[in-house]
Design a protein around this motif. Structure first.
Motif, mmCIF file in Angstrom:
data_model
loop_
_atom_site.group_PDB
_atom_site.id
_atom_site.type_symbol
_atom_site.label_atom_id
_atom_site.label_comp_id
_atom_site.label_asym_id
_atom_site.label_seq_id
_atom_site.Cartn_x
_atom_site.Cartn_y
_atom_site.Cartn_z
ATOM 1 N N GLY A 130 0.782 -1.219 0.000
ATOM 2 C CA GLY A 130 0.000 0.000 0.000
ATOM 3 C C GLY A 130 0.816 1.271 0.000
ATOM 4 N N LYS A 131 2.018 1.229 -0.570
ATOM 5 C CA LYS A 131 2.821 2.448 -0.644
ATOM 6 C C LYS A 131 2.785 2.983 -2.069
ATOM 7 N N LEU A 132 2.347 4.206 -2.189
ATOM 8 C CA LEU A 132 2.307 4.861 -3.491
ATOM 9 C C LEU A 132 3.515 5.777 -3.608
ATOM 10 N N ILE A 133 4.296 5.594 -4.650
ATOM 11 C CA ILE A 133 5.468 6.440 -4.864
ATOM 12 C C ILE A 133 5.295 7.157 -6.199
ATOM 13 N N VAL A 134 5.443 8.469 -6.154
ATOM 14 C CA VAL A 134 5.185 9.291 -7.337
ATOM 15 C C VAL A 134 6.433 10.057 -7.693
ATOM 16 N N ARG A 135 6.735 10.102 -8.975
ATOM 17 C CA ARG A 135 7.895 10.859 -9.443
ATOM 18 C C ARG A 135 7.508 11.674 -10.665
ATOM 19 N N ASP A 136 8.116 12.826 -10.807
ATOM 20 C CA ASP A 136 7.907 13.653 -11.993
ATOM 21 C C ASP A 136 9.059 13.378 -12.943
ATOM 22 N N ILE A 137 8.828 12.552 -13.952
ATOM 23 C CA ILE A 137 9.948 12.209 -14.832
ATOM 24 C C ILE A 137 10.108 13.188 -15.977
ATOM 25 N N GLN A 138 9.166 14.128 -16.087
ATOM 26 C CA GLN A 138 9.286 15.040 -17.209
ATOM 27 C C GLN A 138 10.175 16.242 -16.881
ATOM 28 N N SER A 139 10.177 16.621 -15.619
ATOM 29 C CA SER A 139 10.998 17.779 -15.270
ATOM 30 C C SER A 139 12.391 17.362 -14.836
ATOM 31 N N ALA A 140 12.517 16.191 -14.269
ATOM 32 C CA ALA A 140 13.810 15.769 -13.761
ATOM 33 C C ALA A 140 14.612 15.099 -14.866
ATOM 34 N N GLU A 141 15.850 15.518 -15.024
ATOM 35 C CA GLU A 141 16.650 14.967 -16.119
ATOM 36 C C GLU A 141 17.392 13.715 -15.693
ATOM 37 N N TYR A 153 8.201 11.199 -4.207
ATOM 38 C CA TYR A 153 7.172 11.603 -3.249
ATOM 39 C C TYR A 153 6.365 10.363 -2.934
ATOM 40 N N HIS A 154 5.916 10.247 -1.719
ATOM 41 C CA HIS A 154 5.223 9.001 -1.390
ATOM 42 C C HIS A 154 4.070 9.237 -0.431
ATOM 43 N N THR A 155 3.208 8.266 -0.390
ATOM 44 C CA THR A 155 2.146 8.261 0.602
ATOM 45 C C THR A 155 1.808 6.816 0.927
ATOM 46 N N LEU A 156 1.434 6.577 2.166
ATOM 47 C CA LEU A 156 1.097 5.215 2.583
ATOM 48 C C LEU A 156 -0.410 5.055 2.613
ATOM 49 N N ILE A 157 -0.884 4.080 1.867
ATOM 50 C CA ILE A 157 -2.315 3.832 1.846
ATOM 51 C C ILE A 157 -2.637 2.635 2.732
ATOM 52 N N GLY A 158 -1.677 1.750 2.911
ATOM 53 C CA GLY A 158 -1.877 0.607 3.810
ATOM 54 C C GLY A 158 -2.412 -0.611 3.096
ATOM 55 N N LEU A 160 -13.455 -0.345 -3.486
ATOM 56 C CA LEU A 160 -12.865 0.589 -4.439
ATOM 57 C C LEU A 160 -12.934 2.013 -3.882
ATOM 58 N N GLU A 161 -11.815 2.700 -3.933
ATOM 59 C CA GLU A 161 -11.778 4.063 -3.435
ATOM 60 C C GLU A 161 -11.059 4.960 -4.441
ATOM 61 N N ILE A 162 -11.612 6.129 -4.649
ATOM 62 C CA ILE A 162 -10.960 7.086 -5.546
ATOM 63 C C ILE A 162 -10.449 8.247 -4.717
ATOM 64 N N ASN A 163 -9.172 8.537 -4.870
ATOM 65 C CA ASN A 163 -8.548 9.610 -4.113
ATOM 66 C C ASN A 163 -8.010 10.681 -5.055
ATOM 67 N N GLN A 164 -7.890 11.867 -4.496
ATOM 68 C CA GLN A 164 -7.217 12.932 -5.240
ATOM 69 C C GLN A 164 -5.970 13.329 -4.461
ATOM 70 N N ILE A 165 -4.859 13.393 -5.175
ATOM 71 C CA ILE A 165 -3.618 13.809 -4.520
ATOM 72 C C ILE A 165 -3.493 15.322 -4.681
ATOM 73 N N ILE A 166 -3.420 16.014 -3.570
ATOM 74 C CA ILE A 166 -3.463 17.472 -3.608
ATOM 75 C C ILE A 166 -2.160 18.042 -4.151
ATOM 76 N N ARG A 191 -3.432 13.482 0.378
ATOM 77 C CA ARG A 191 -4.511 13.074 -0.515
ATOM 78 C C ARG A 191 -5.822 13.117 0.250
ATOM 79 N N HIS A 192 -6.893 13.224 -0.483
ATOM 80 C CA HIS A 192 -8.186 13.117 0.193
ATOM 81 C C HIS A 192 -9.138 12.265 -0.623
ATOM 82 N N LYS A 193 -10.042 11.638 0.092
ATOM 83 C CA LYS A 193 -10.973 10.709 -0.543
ATOM 84 C C LYS A 193 -12.026 11.487 -1.311
#
Lengths: 504, 310
Positions: free
Chosen positions: A113-124, A130-135, A160-166, A209-211
């Protein structure tokens, strides 16, 4: 045609290029060219694979291996390793259950339940994590194909849950310091991740994030027993429909379960699924959307791959030919076909051509435990290519769907290829098709019975929907949209779930 | 109990061709006719033996003749007409679940049990299997636990394989092999079981771990099955025992036999059957412990007479 597959037994990637009609099970048929690279052994086999475009416009593949390694390779020879990093994987049996890249935002999701996010377009070089734990437990994860800030997940006994990452937002209206990314060639909106404001004891790299929406379990069965939940795959459908600014949670989501259900949720209408059909007794494994908004393809653990109409709740037909369980599906939807949809003449021309000779055939690739890569025509369900790979396949990606091999081109060649294909395997194929049809007819019969008993409301909407499907080819897109909406209106109005929601 | 086939059961067919029954039709007396037929057959046999002796002499003088005869005499068997399969005799790529046994030379530890409510024959076979597989032990099946649970307990106790004998209406009809800890799971149907005491002239087996002969496991699926059987036995057999276990695959039927051998001369080997005998047919292979389906024998596969999967 070029397909990238991940071999489970050797932990490698394979680039397979072949032309339509290749069937390695036929003696003396054309042989595909198979190149193996990125060998790492079975202990770190590829669990997820996606195609992506880097900041410099380079076509790449991103793979997530068992053990936590994420790598980006060039998708063309010499398949150089561009970059790699290790996403923390805690336990031995922890696995990647999702890898998504939306508008340059790469997200990986592990079964703990670990979400890891990266911006691959800006980073060369090395993108910041960036991460968040959903469990846990989470068995399925999917990001919205157009909006990287919208994620959906679910799992065993987890609805099923839909979240928005702020932290993830479109950079043009954000106007913050992170927006100095190099401009990519396409005109899509840029998305970026902004670090969280310090304070409240949070780490800056943690996403908040929020539900937005959470599903509710279906009603108890006829014995008044609770229906268990075990979501195995999630897909956002009809993603290009105009978003209503007022409705923040206006999504259409299809879901498969380990208990053999295909469910369709309309988040703006109800928390319970609008369509809930048990398509078989075996657990469903994967789900892919097709070019049509109401059709999906699913596969189960017992070698069944089938196309399914989520609105009418009916199985359309099987993709036959595999003897082992299918583990991975991938579709190739040529963009040109969509553009030409409005042009009547062009479309007619395409219809007249034999289905295999079309350069822009929508394709479905399947791979699994029987060690074959099967490629089908998504619409006709005809086998386009069957290749013995030699290892179990854990992921497939169709890179190029044109009918010839990588270097070849030209219509005449395509046509000859088509003929070859017919000669080599026509007998077997035709037989298989016929069998499939018979079975389908039987199933239809059964389905009729069940749907009638299920609820009158779905039944009435089915007939309405059939008209919508048939008419969609002739009318304009806008009209279709209206028609579709009316169907949804019908579905939700008659649905008792709506009432329940209000009561709650 | 399946009875053992004896050679005398088959009706003797009159050799066709040289002995012409048609000519004897005109002889009305039955005894006379029989005598004439016997005489004709006798003559035919003598001439056949003579010609063979001559051929042998000629071939001894000129070995090339024999080579030529053998080269030309290719019988058209079903095996020879086998349908093309691209996976036959292709080098295995990568590793599989049996890698631990082959790489680390891990000694097998096998648990044998039966289906629930098993009857005598299942226990007899279990006895025999414990005798064949030197690292095996038998534990009686209770009512409480499912096979998945048993497999989990076995993993905790570091077993490498679990064998379940299925029995139905006093007849053993199947064998399930679960390789532990990560699968795969195989289900074979079992037919033609013959216990050692039914085999005439059978020997008494010893506890030595046997040598293993695996024949004709050629496809990719076949090699997986072959590796399963290999992983049940210790990698180095005890040659003192002079015992051989044979798994012979022919047309997807796997024949299990056990013999003791003795070298009578440098050329000749004497075999004594130890038993048991049985025939296996692969029905299903699952990944893990009965999870995703890897391969299943479907009824329509029987229609293709020349297509074999092992």
């Amino acid at each position: 045609m070029r397909v990238l597959v991940a071999a489970e037994d050797s932990g490698s990637l394979k680039n397979i290029s072949f032309s339509y009609g290749t069937n390695t099970s036929v003696k003396g048929s054309q042989q595909p060219s198979i190149e193996t690279f990125a060998v790492a052994g079975r202990t770190s086999y590829v669990q997820r694979m996606i195609l992506l475009k880097l900041y410099n416009g380079k076509d790449c593949i991103c793979i997530a291996r068992k053990g936590g390694l994420v790598q980006i390779y060039e998708s063309l020879p010499p398949y150089a390793l561009i970059t790699e990093w290790k996403d923390q994987v805690n336990q031995q049996d922890d696995a990647f259950i999702g890898l998504e890249c939306v508008n340059g935002i790469l997200s990986s999701f592990t079964s703990t339940g670990k979400l890891i996010v990266r911006d691959i377009q800006s980073a060369e070089s090395m993108p910041v994590e960036y991460h968040t734990l959903i469990g846990d437990p989470v068995n399925a994860y999917r990001a919205h194909p157009n909006r990287p800030d919208i994620i959906a997940y679910g799992g065993k006994e987890r609805e099923l849950e839909i979240n928005q990452i702020i932290n993830i937002h479109a950079s043009d209206d954000g106007g913050n310091s992170n927006a100095n990314s190099p401009i990519a060639s396409d005109t899509a909106t840029k998305w970026c991740i902004s670090p969280r404001q310090r304070g409240g004891g949070h780490q800056p790299r943690e996403l908040s994030r929020h539900k937005i929406w959470r599903a509710k379990n279906v009603k108890n069965d006829e014995l008044e027993l609770r229906v268990p939940v075990w979501i195995s795959d999630i897909r956002f459908l009809d993603v290009d429909r105009p978003m209503d600014a007022q409705l923040i949670n206006d999504f259409r989501v299809a879901v498969t379960t380990r208990f053999g259900h295909v469910r369709l949720y309309e988040t703006s209408k109800s928390r319970r699924p609008l369509v809930n059909v048990e398509v078989g007794e075996h657990p469903l494994v994967a789900l892919v959307p097709t070019a049509k908004d109401n059709e999906v393809v699913f596969c189960d653990t017992h070698a069944t791959t089938a196309k399914f109409d989520v609105v009418s709740g009916r199985k359309i037909g099987h993709y036959s030919g595999s003897t082992g369980s299918i583990l991975c599906l991938d579709t190739f939807l040529p963009k040109k076909v969509k553009e030409e949809e409005d042009d009547e003449e062009e479309r007619n021309l395409m219809v007249r051509l034999p289905p295999m000779a079309q350069a822009n055939t929508p394709l479905l690739a399947t791979g699994g435990l029987d060690r074959y890569l099967n490629v089908y025509n998504l619409d006709t369900r005809q086998l386009v290519g069957k290749i013995y790979v030699g290892t179990k396949l854990s992921a497939v990606c169709i890179v190029d769907g044109s009918s010839t091999a990588v270097n070849g081109s030209g219509l005449s060649e395509q046509e000859s290829e088509y003929d070859d294909g017919e000669e080599e395997s026509s007998g077997v194929k035709v037989k298989a098709e016929k069998k499939g049809d018979k079975k389908m007819r039987k199933r239809k019969h059964v389905d009729d019975g069940t749907s009638a008993s299920e609820s009158g409301s779905t039944r009435s909407s089915q007939t309405k929907h059939v008209r919508f499907v048939n008419g969609s080819g002739e009318e304009d897109n806008d009209d279709d949209e209206d028609d579709a909406d009316s169907v949804w209106q019908m579905l939700s109005e008659d649905d008792e779930d709506e009432q329940d929601l209000k009561d709650d | 109990m399946p009875s053992r086939k004896t050679k005398g059961n088959k009706k003797r067919k009159a050799p066709s061709g040289p002995v012409q029954k048609e000519m004897l039709k005109n002889v009305k007396n039955k005894i006379k006719r029989e005598n004439l037929l016997a005489k004709a057959r006798d003559e035919h046999n003598i001439s056949k033996h003579k010609s063979r002796k001559e051929l042998l002499k000629m071939e001894e003088a000129d070995p090339e003749l024999k080579a030529e005869r053998l080269a030309n005499n290719v019988p058209s068997t079903i095996e020879a007409m086998r349908e093309y399969d691209e996976t036959v005799n292709v080098a295995v790529e990568g590793e599989d679940e049996f890698e631990e046994y082959f790489r680390d030379k891990k000694a097998p530890k096998v648990l044998i049990t039966t289906s629930k409510n098993a009857r005598a024959e299942a226990y007899e076979l279990a006895d025999q299997l414990v005798n064949v597989i030197s690292g095996a032990e038998f534990i009686k099946r209770g009512h409480k636990f499912s096979m998945k649970e048993i497999a989990r307990f076995c993993i905790n106790r570091e077993y490498t394989d679990l064998i379940v004998i299925s029995e139905d209406r006093k007849v053993v009809n199947g064998l399930t092999f679960v390789h532990l800890p990560n699968g795969p799971t195989f289900f074979f149907s079992l037919t033609s079981l013959v216990m050692p005491k039914q085999i005439s002239g059978h020997g008494r087996a010893t506890k030595h771990s046997p040598e293993l002969v695996l024949n004709n496991f050629s496809t990719r699926l076949g090699s997986t099955v072959g590796r399963l059987f290999q992983s049940l036995f210790p990698q180095t057999p005890e040659f003192v025992g002079r015992q051989v276990v044979t798994m012979h695959n022919q047309r997807d039927y796997i024949f299990f036999r056990r013999h003791r051998y003795v070298f009578k001369e440098t050329e000749r080997v004497g075999l004594q059957e130890l038993g048991p005998q049985f025939t296996l047919k692969l029905r299903r292979v699952h990944r893990g412990i009965a999870e995703e389906l890897e391969w299943e024998h479907r009824p329509d596969m029987d229609k293709e007479k020349h297509k074999f999967y092992l």
